[in-house]
Design a protein around this motif. Structure first.
Motif, PDB file in Angstrom:
ATOM      1  N   PHE A 165       0.779  -1.158   0.239  1.00  0.00           N
ATOM      2  CA  PHE A 165       0.039   0.036  -0.038  1.00  0.00           C
ATOM      3  C   PHE A 165       0.814   1.286  -0.154  1.00  0.00           C
ATOM      4  O   PHE A 165       0.525   2.147  -0.583  1.00  0.00           O
ATOM      5  CB  PHE A 165      -0.887   0.062   1.326  1.00  0.00           C
ATOM      6  CG  PHE A 165      -1.912   1.231   1.531  1.00  0.00           C
ATOM      7  CD1 PHE A 165      -2.645   1.371   0.735  1.00  0.00           C
ATOM      8  CD2 PHE A 165      -1.224   2.402   2.217  1.00  0.00           C
ATOM      9  CE1 PHE A 165      -3.611   2.698   0.887  1.00  0.00           C
ATOM     10  CE2 PHE A 165      -1.908   3.720   2.344  1.00  0.00           C
ATOM     11  CZ  PHE A 165      -2.881   3.871   1.927  1.00  0.00           C
ATOM     12  N   ALA A 166       2.058   1.354   0.884  1.00  0.00           N
ATOM     13  CA  ALA A 166       2.793   2.568   1.073  1.00  0.00           C
ATOM     14  C   ALA A 166       3.404   2.857  -0.417  1.00  0.00           C
ATOM     15  O   ALA A 166       3.560   3.912  -0.722  1.00  0.00           O
ATOM     16  CB  ALA A 166       3.769   2.194   2.037  1.00  0.00           C
ATOM     17  N   GLY A 167       4.015   1.910  -1.261  1.00  0.00           N
ATOM     18  CA  GLY A 167       4.509   1.956  -2.505  1.00  0.00           C
ATOM     19  C   GLY A 167       3.577   2.569  -3.490  1.00  0.00           C
ATOM     20  O   GLY A 167       3.767   3.649  -4.137  1.00  0.00           O
ATOM     21  N   ASN A 168       2.345   2.159  -3.543  1.00  0.00           N
ATOM     22  CA  ASN A 168       0.991   2.254  -4.329  1.00  0.00           C
ATOM     23  C   ASN A 168       0.838   4.000  -3.989  1.00  0.00           C
ATOM     24  O   ASN A 168       0.538   4.687  -4.744  1.00  0.00           O
ATOM     25  CB  ASN A 168      -0.124   1.501  -4.091  1.00  0.00           C
ATOM     26  CG  ASN A 168       0.018   0.118  -4.549  1.00  0.00           C
ATOM     27  OD1 ASN A 168       0.819  -0.043  -5.542  1.00  0.00           O
ATOM     28  ND2 ASN A 168      -0.688  -0.938  -4.058  1.00  0.00           N
ATOM     29  N   ALA A 169       0.598   4.210  -2.729  1.00  0.00           N
ATOM     30  CA  ALA A 169       0.543   5.487  -2.225  1.00  0.00           C
ATOM     31  C   ALA A 169       1.564   6.566  -3.043  1.00  0.00           C
ATOM     32  O   ALA A 169       0.903   7.385  -3.741  1.00  0.00           O
ATOM     33  CB  ALA A 169       0.348   5.608  -0.830  1.00  0.00           C
ATOM     34  N   VAL A 170       2.815   6.271  -2.729  1.00  0.00           N
ATOM     35  CA  VAL A 170       3.739   7.121  -3.166  1.00  0.00           C
ATOM     36  C   VAL A 170       3.663   7.266  -4.661  1.00  0.00           C
ATOM     37  O   VAL A 170       3.759   8.488  -5.051  1.00  0.00           O
ATOM     38  CB  VAL A 170       5.270   6.743  -2.627  1.00  0.00           C
ATOM     39  CG1 VAL A 170       6.083   7.718  -3.414  1.00  0.00           C
ATOM     40  CG2 VAL A 170       5.292   6.940  -1.336  1.00  0.00           C
TER      41      VAL A 170
END
Lengths: 203, 468
Positions: A105-110
């Motif tokens: 999720f964090a990678g997708n957010a960025v």
């Protein structure tokens, strides 16, 4: 995607732990083309009752203008569905502060300009206390790694490569295209040193 | 002397094309698996006018929306749109497609290994968090989001920061009725659903060596439920025996060369990990979840936790979960009535899983309805050859076609609101199996036991020789 280094907006508390991507967007909405907008799917089944009416007490229903969430640990855990990020971004959310995030999720957010900022457990509790049920004006300084609500100021952690990417609004494909020669070299070497690594074609 | 390296170190450096000053590595991708959910990524490369860089390394599988009751569901316009969309993209970009009528079709994480597309030493990406499954073969395999899928399609590479290394030593002998699923639920309950965040887990120890490839895949599959994007197991004879002769696996001299390369894929004796965890397999009982996160799991012999005994914050989470699950603190979990059962998924939809469920169901009747969806068409065919389908049908369960099915509910196989399901799947999130559905995760044998009694049941007394 435009880059950003500072954001001023309203922050609200959403202190549930383990808010997984199935909560952020239930799977039944995921065949929708992005062009139709994903805001209406955000946290759909927590936000609405079985008849589709908004729960009046749900934080995002009380404060529709919020652009910053203070969330519990393990936010965005679960599936790799980037649609969870689309739902947040399309609903106007610019940053989420939590003690921890699901890695994918964090990678997708960025990759979509949304800041997944890690704060300590103590600072999380401090932010939750200072917000209560309200929405307060807050400021995210991406370049300095600082977040403030009024007089309350806390630092946040973010991978340096992600910080740079958010600030510059970089697109990975553009970056990678600058390394085509290196990629080709690797590909050629692989064909010589590990020919077995390419799949046998259908017979 | 060279510096001792972990399996992760070896796999990482073999795929690293370059490292940026900020620590991000550009990695080569050996296999890219796509499914219906990859539609956002195809749309993205389309909008930029980019082709698929390596169609020969890209494989498309119909699974998330695959109708398991083929004729009835394909009439649903949303499902047929999603399947048709993947077909169009596969045709346009000349990708090998495992379509609904293909004898190789199934759930992408079952199909990859089965077809020999998954091999030790490869880097495998798929827009699905359970891609960690393929790590069971000693492959660097991890789930990615749609932007990353588009990037892999366009460049056959991915940017990634190297995760920290965690080693999970699992030693001892699993008791009867205890399987890889129970090991996984056990450690996730111990470390938390975010316990392994930021790490690649290498599973090691005597218990792991004894596991079949199916068991190893279950273990690696569930890494993500404990927060780890990567699960890894060093390949050995069990791995090689599984792979030899698979349709897309190397043959003849290529096989010999591969075997020689794979022998080096293990952690060196003196290599150090960021974290080491030890688990005693003898002490693990059949385990079930009671709440809405995989970390909310307990031995079937235990009682449901009491929020009063917990700190603030945590207590609230437990209270919320109990409220959603209609359960009471302090009650034994065993004996909780279920409305239905589900057997299948990329976690537990393989032949060994179906065998272990059938061993419990043979000559018995299910007290509740249930659906059995094999992980692939090949698993289905194999099960039918072994007569397992008859055991399920005679017990009163429905024998359906392969797909993600009721694990994620995208194809219309859903658990109704307020209905309780004993499920061999991977996520007990609120509404995961359908809005308002109540999910209890457990092993296939435990699902079978729940079917037989209509309640959550310790499978052990039902095993061979036991009473129904």
């Amino acid at each position: 995607m435009p880059g950003w280094s500072r954001h001023d907006g309203h922050a609200i508390a959403f202190p549930l732990h383990n808010v997984d991507t199935d909560q952020l967007i239930p799977s039944r909405f995921m065949s929708t083309p992005r062009s139709q907008g994903y805001a209406r799917f955000l946290l759909h089944d927590l936000r609405k009752d079985a008849a589709g009416e908004d729960h009046p007490h749900f934080p995002l229903n009380r404060h529709r203008h919020a652009s910053i969430l203070i969330a519990g640990r393990n936010f965005g855990s679960g599936s790799s569905r980037e649609a969870a990020v689309y739902a947040l971004v399309d609903a106007g959310i610019k940053a989420v502060f939590a003690p921890s995030f699901g890695d994918i999720f964090a990678g997708n957010a960025v990759n979509n300009g949304l800041l997944p900022a890690c704060v300590s457990d103590d600072d999380f509790n401090l932010l939750i206390r200072s917000l209560g049920d309200g929405a307060e004006l807050a400021m995210v300084a991406l370049d300095r790694g600082q977040f403030s609500i009024g007089n309350v100021q806390v630092p946040f952690a973010l991978d340096p490569s992600w910080r740079k990417k958010l600030i510059n609004g970089w697109d990975d494909i553009d970056l990678t295209m600058q390394h085509l020669a290196d990629i080709e070299r690797h590909r050629t070497k692989l064909k010589q040193t590990a020919p077995w690594s390419r799949p046998v074609a259908d017979v | 002397m060279t510096v001792p390296r972990t399996l992760l170190d070896k796999l990482w450096s073999a795929h690293e094309i370059l490292v940026r000053a900020d620590g991000s590595s550009l990695l080569w991708v050996d296999r890219h698996l796509v499914h219906e959910g990859s539609h956002h990524a195809f749309a993205r490369i389309e909008s930029r006018g980019l082709p698929v860089a390596e169609p020969e390394l890209t494989f498309a599988v119909v699974d998330h929306y695959a109708p398991t009751r083929r004729l009835a569901q394909i009439a649903d316009p949303q499902i047929s749109y999603m399947v048709e969309n993947l077909r169009n993209n596969a045709t346009k970009h000349e990708l090998r497609l495992f379509d609904l009528d293909d004898p190789g079709q199934g759930i992408v994480h079952v199909v990859g290994p089965e077809q020999g597309l998954t091999l030790p030493g490869l880097l495998i990406n798929c827009g699905d968090s359970h891609t960690s499954t393929h790590g069971a073969f000693g492959a660097l395999a991890f789930g990615i989001g749609a932007t990353e899928v588009a990037h892999v399609l366009a460049t056959q590479t991915i940017w990634q920061r190297k995760p920290k290394a965690m080693r999970m030593h699992i030693d001892g002998k699993l008791g009867p009725g205890v399987s890889a699923k129970d090991i996984a639920l056990n450690w996730i309950a111990g470390l938390g659903a975010d316990g392994a965040q930021g790490h690649a887990i290498e599973y090691a120890g005597s218990t792991v060596r004894e596991l079949s490839m199916e068991g190893r895949m279950t273990l690696c599959n569930l890494s993500i439920e404990g927060g780890a994007r990567f699960g890894l197991i060093a390949p050995d004879e069990t791995t090689f025996l599984y792979l030899e002769g698979r349709p897309h696996a190397p043959r003849n001299e290529a096989w010999d060369a591969a075997r020689k390369a794979w022998v080096h894929l293990h952690t060196d004796a003196e290599a150090e990990f960021d974290r080491d965890i030890h688990i005693d397999a003898d002490k693990i009982a059949p385990t079930v979840t009671w709440g809405t996160s995989p970390e909310q799991a307990i031995p079937v012999t235990s009682t449901i936790p009491d929020p009063k005994a917990l700190a603030n914050g945590e207590a609230e989470a437990v209270r919320d979960s109990l409220d959603y699950m209609h359960l009471s603190a302090g009650d034994p979990i065993e004996g909780t009535p279920v409305d239905q059962v589900f057997l299948g998924s990329c976690t537990n939809g393989r032949i060994e899983d179906l065998r272990s469920a059938a061993a419990v169901l043979i000559d018995r009747k299910a007290k509740v309805p249930g659906l059995v969806s094999p992980g692939s068409a090949q698993v289905k065919a194999q099960a039918e050859q072994e007569g397992l389908d008859r055991i399920f049908i005679e017990a009163g369960l429905e024998w359906a076609a392969a797909g993600c099915s009721m694990c994620v509910g995208m194809n219309g196989d859903v658990v109704g609101p307020g209905k309780r399901c004993a499920s061999s799947t991977n996520r007990n999130f609120r509404g995961r199996q359908g809005p308002g559905a109540l999910t209890h995760l457990m092993s296939p044998a435990m699902v079978a036991a729940a079917a037989v009694t209509g309640t959550i049941t310790d499978v052990r007394p039902l095993l061979k020789g036991g009473k129904a």
